[in-house]
Design an enzyme around this catalytic site. Structure first.
Site, mmCIF file in Angstrom:
data_model
loop_
_atom_site.group_PDB
_atom_site.id
_atom_site.type_symbol
_atom_site.label_atom_id
_atom_site.label_comp_id
_atom_site.label_asym_id
_atom_site.label_seq_id
_atom_site.Cartn_x
_atom_site.Cartn_y
_atom_site.Cartn_z
ATOM 1 N N CYS A 87 0.936 -1.102 0.066
ATOM 2 C CA CYS A 87 -0.028 0.169 -0.125
ATOM 3 C C CYS A 87 0.762 1.399 0.315
ATOM 4 O O CYS A 87 2.143 1.091 0.153
ATOM 5 C CB CYS A 87 -1.053 -0.035 1.390
ATOM 6 S SG CYS A 87 -2.358 1.130 1.180
ATOM 7 N N CYS A 107 -0.039 4.305 1.724
ATOM 8 C CA CYS A 107 -0.566 5.360 2.774
ATOM 9 C C CYS A 107 0.585 5.846 3.602
ATOM 10 O O CYS A 107 0.551 6.997 4.109
ATOM 11 C CB CYS A 107 -2.014 5.012 3.519
ATOM 12 S SG CYS A 107 -1.951 3.318 4.414
ATOM 13 N N LYS A 157 -12.573 -4.807 1.616
ATOM 14 C CA LYS A 157 -11.725 -3.895 2.623
ATOM 15 C C LYS A 157 -12.891 -2.558 2.596
ATOM 16 O O LYS A 157 -13.039 -1.847 1.886
ATOM 17 C CB LYS A 157 -10.483 -3.494 2.195
ATOM 18 C CG LYS A 157 -9.891 -2.503 3.466
ATOM 19 C CD LYS A 157 -8.306 -2.460 3.156
ATOM 20 C CE LYS A 157 -8.045 -1.092 3.906
ATOM 21 N NZ LYS A 157 -6.416 -0.860 3.794
ATOM 22 N N ARG A 193 -3.973 3.772 12.546
ATOM 23 C CA ARG A 193 -3.445 4.871 11.678
ATOM 24 C C ARG A 193 -2.361 5.632 12.537
ATOM 25 O O ARG A 193 -1.346 6.410 12.299
ATOM 26 C CB ARG A 193 -4.398 5.765 11.083
ATOM 27 C CG ARG A 193 -5.044 5.036 9.826
ATOM 28 C CD ARG A 193 -6.235 5.925 9.386
ATOM 29 N NE ARG A 193 -6.965 4.907 8.429
ATOM 30 C CZ ARG A 193 -8.155 5.211 7.796
ATOM 31 N NH1 ARG A 193 -8.677 6.342 8.023
ATOM 32 N NH2 ARG A 193 -8.625 4.374 7.123
ATOM 33 N N GLU A 202 -16.381 -7.591 -5.229
ATOM 34 C CA GLU A 202 -15.046 -7.464 -5.175
ATOM 35 C C GLU A 202 -14.028 -8.741 -4.842
ATOM 36 O O GLU A 202 -12.953 -9.063 -5.431
ATOM 37 C CB GLU A 202 -14.712 -6.615 -3.868
ATOM 38 C CG GLU A 202 -15.060 -5.031 -4.029
ATOM 39 C CD GLU A 202 -13.876 -4.459 -4.807
ATOM 40 O OE1 GLU A 202 -12.938 -4.965 -5.123
ATOM 41 O OE2 GLU A 202 -14.030 -3.118 -4.843
ATOM 42 N N LYS A 218 -12.223 -7.342 5.726
ATOM 43 C CA LYS A 218 -11.849 -6.362 6.455
ATOM 44 C C LYS A 218 -12.594 -5.348 6.757
ATOM 45 O O LYS A 218 -12.900 -4.712 5.927
ATOM 46 C CB LYS A 218 -10.027 -6.219 6.198
ATOM 47 C CG LYS A 218 -9.468 -5.134 6.997
ATOM 48 C CD LYS A 218 -8.122 -4.694 6.378
ATOM 49 C CE LYS A 218 -7.794 -3.640 7.381
ATOM 50 N NZ LYS A 218 -6.684 -2.697 6.606
ATOM 51 N N SER A 234 -7.317 -3.032 14.226
ATOM 52 C CA SER A 234 -6.740 -2.492 15.259
ATOM 53 C C SER A 234 -7.779 -1.969 16.423
ATOM 54 O O SER A 234 -7.577 -2.237 17.612
ATOM 55 C CB SER A 234 -5.935 -1.274 14.919
ATOM 56 O OG SER A 234 -6.600 -0.468 14.097
HETATM 57 C C1 PBG Z 1 -3.007 0.148 4.929
HETATM 58 C C2 PBG Z 1 -3.853 -0.676 5.794
HETATM 59 C C3 PBG Z 1 -4.559 -0.261 6.845
HETATM 60 C C4 PBG Z 1 -4.831 -1.247 7.827
HETATM 61 C C5 PBG Z 1 -4.015 -2.383 7.090
HETATM 62 N N1 PBG Z 1 -3.516 -1.901 6.059
HETATM 63 C C6 PBG Z 1 -5.360 1.198 7.257
HETATM 64 C C7 PBG Z 1 -6.264 1.722 6.230
HETATM 65 O O1 PBG Z 1 -6.429 1.184 5.358
HETATM 66 O O2 PBG Z 1 -6.312 3.015 6.661
HETATM 67 C C8 PBG Z 1 -5.706 -1.277 8.999
HETATM 68 C C9 PBG Z 1 -5.181 -2.320 9.842
HETATM 69 C C10 PBG Z 1 -5.740 -2.069 11.101
HETATM 70 O O3 PBG Z 1 -6.646 -1.278 11.655
HETATM 71 O O4 PBG Z 1 -5.388 -3.037 12.147
HETATM 72 N N2 PBG Z 1 -4.037 0.638 3.708
#
Ligand code: PBG
Length: 322
Positions: free
Chosen positions: A119, A121, A194, A204, A232, A247, A273
């Site tokens: 990813c 981000c 997701k 985050r 998806e 997720k 999380s």
């Molecule tokens: C990256 C990513 C995220 C998570 C896993 N990969 C965060 C998001 O999409 O903002 C979240 C995992 C978690 O909350 O434990 N894109």
């Protein structure tokens, strides 16, 4: 009273309960997320995720040893880079934080299965999962970079890549790029369904990956939709995903269950999380029995149909059920 059917007969002792138990949580099901960061001599606890740390590479070995000793088969790595730019350069550099971490873990523990999150981000100034132009997250322009990130992880030794950017066509772009480099045997676990979830908040903080403007709702899924999740997942399978993911996990057990009925592919569920933090916070107050609540929650994810569970509880669970 003449009752012929008495369901309580099968609950009378621990032995009979064991014998008729339909779902058993196993250490083999668990994938443990680990955060690695640049710098040295740092092992910092994430305030909103008690018990979870960000490690610099020189501090990582004890954590890897513990995971191994507990018999957890796999980890997924998340990196916090030294710098961010508009093209996520630090995500695909040969000596980027994730690439270095992969090399180190494979050296320390060759048999531990290393998955990487693919990813942008954490690596872009805007904190979005793709390239941004004029306030928009661009799809096709992002695919090339995601493919480069995936290839760089596999070159460093990653056993599997997990694209999480929710860009259309990301699995295909990564499959083609890996194949072109000769990595035809490296599987892809797609973050297929997701959702744009508020449960990612603590992550985050941990990964310093919050978007600088707007939110992720133009690319992550709208929480009320389930049929779209099926599309998806189907698309990811068509594009070459070997494992598909739902997720978050707990608020989306219906999605897991429906996916289980429709698709004969391994299904992973990410117990994210925020799901972890809710339990930890209540446990720290003494309001719940942490062990029983956690095992009940994770068992429910498995009962819904998940084969694999990505969870910050992996070490705790391995200790409890090991
Ligand atoms: C990256 C990513 C995220 C998570 C896993 N990969 C965060 C998001 O999409 O903002 C979240 C995992 C978690 O909350 O434990 N894109």
């Amino acid at each position: 009273m003449k009752l012929t059917r008495r369901p309580r007969r099968l609950r009378g002792s621990p032995a009979i309960r064991r014998m008729v138990r339909e779902t058993v949580l196993n250490v083999d099901d668990l994938i443990y997320p680990i955060f690695v960061r640049f710098g040295s001599h740092i092992r910092e606890e994430i305030p909103s995720m008690p018990g979870i740390y960000r490690f610099t590479l020189d501090e990582l070995e004890p954590e890897i040893r513990e995971v191994q000793e507990l018999g957890i088969p796999a980890i997924i790595l998340f990196g916090i880079p030294e710098y961010k730019d508009e093209k996520a350069t630090s995500a695909f550099e040969e000596n980027g934080i994730v690439q270095e971490a992969v090399r180190l873990v494979k050296k320390l523990a060759p048999d531990l299965f290393v998955i990487t999150d693919v990813c942008m981000c954490q690596f872009t100034t805007f904190g979005h999962c793709g390239i941004v132009k004029d306030g928009k997250v661009l799809n096709d322009e992002s695919l090339e970079i995601l493919a480069k990130i995936a290839v760089s992880h596999v070159k460093a030794g990653a056993d599997m890549v997990a694209p999480s950017a929710m860009m259309d066509g990301q699995v295909r772009a990564i499959r083609e790029a890996l194949d072109a480099e000769g990595f035809t045997d490296i599987p892809i676990m797609g973050y297929s369904a997701k959702y744009a979830s508020a449960f990612y908040g603590p992550f985050r903080d941990a990964a310093e990956s919050a978007p600088k403007f707007g939110d992720r709702s133009t690319y992550q899924m709208d929480p009320p939709n389930w049929r779209e999740a099926m599309r998806e997942i189907e698309l990811d399978i068509e594009e070459g995903a070997d494992i598909v993911m739902v997720k978050p996990a707990l608020p989306y057990l219906d999605i897991i269950a429906r996916a289980r009925e429709r698709f004969d592919y391994p299904i992973a569920a990410y117990n994210v999380s925020g799901e972890y933090s809710l339990v930890k916070a209540a446990a720290m107050q003494g309001w719940i029995d942490e062990k029983r609540v956690t095992l009940e929650l994770l068992t429910s994810i498995k009962r819904a149909g998940a084969d694999l569970i990505l969870t910050y509880f992996a070490k705790d669970v391995a200790r409890w059920i090991g």
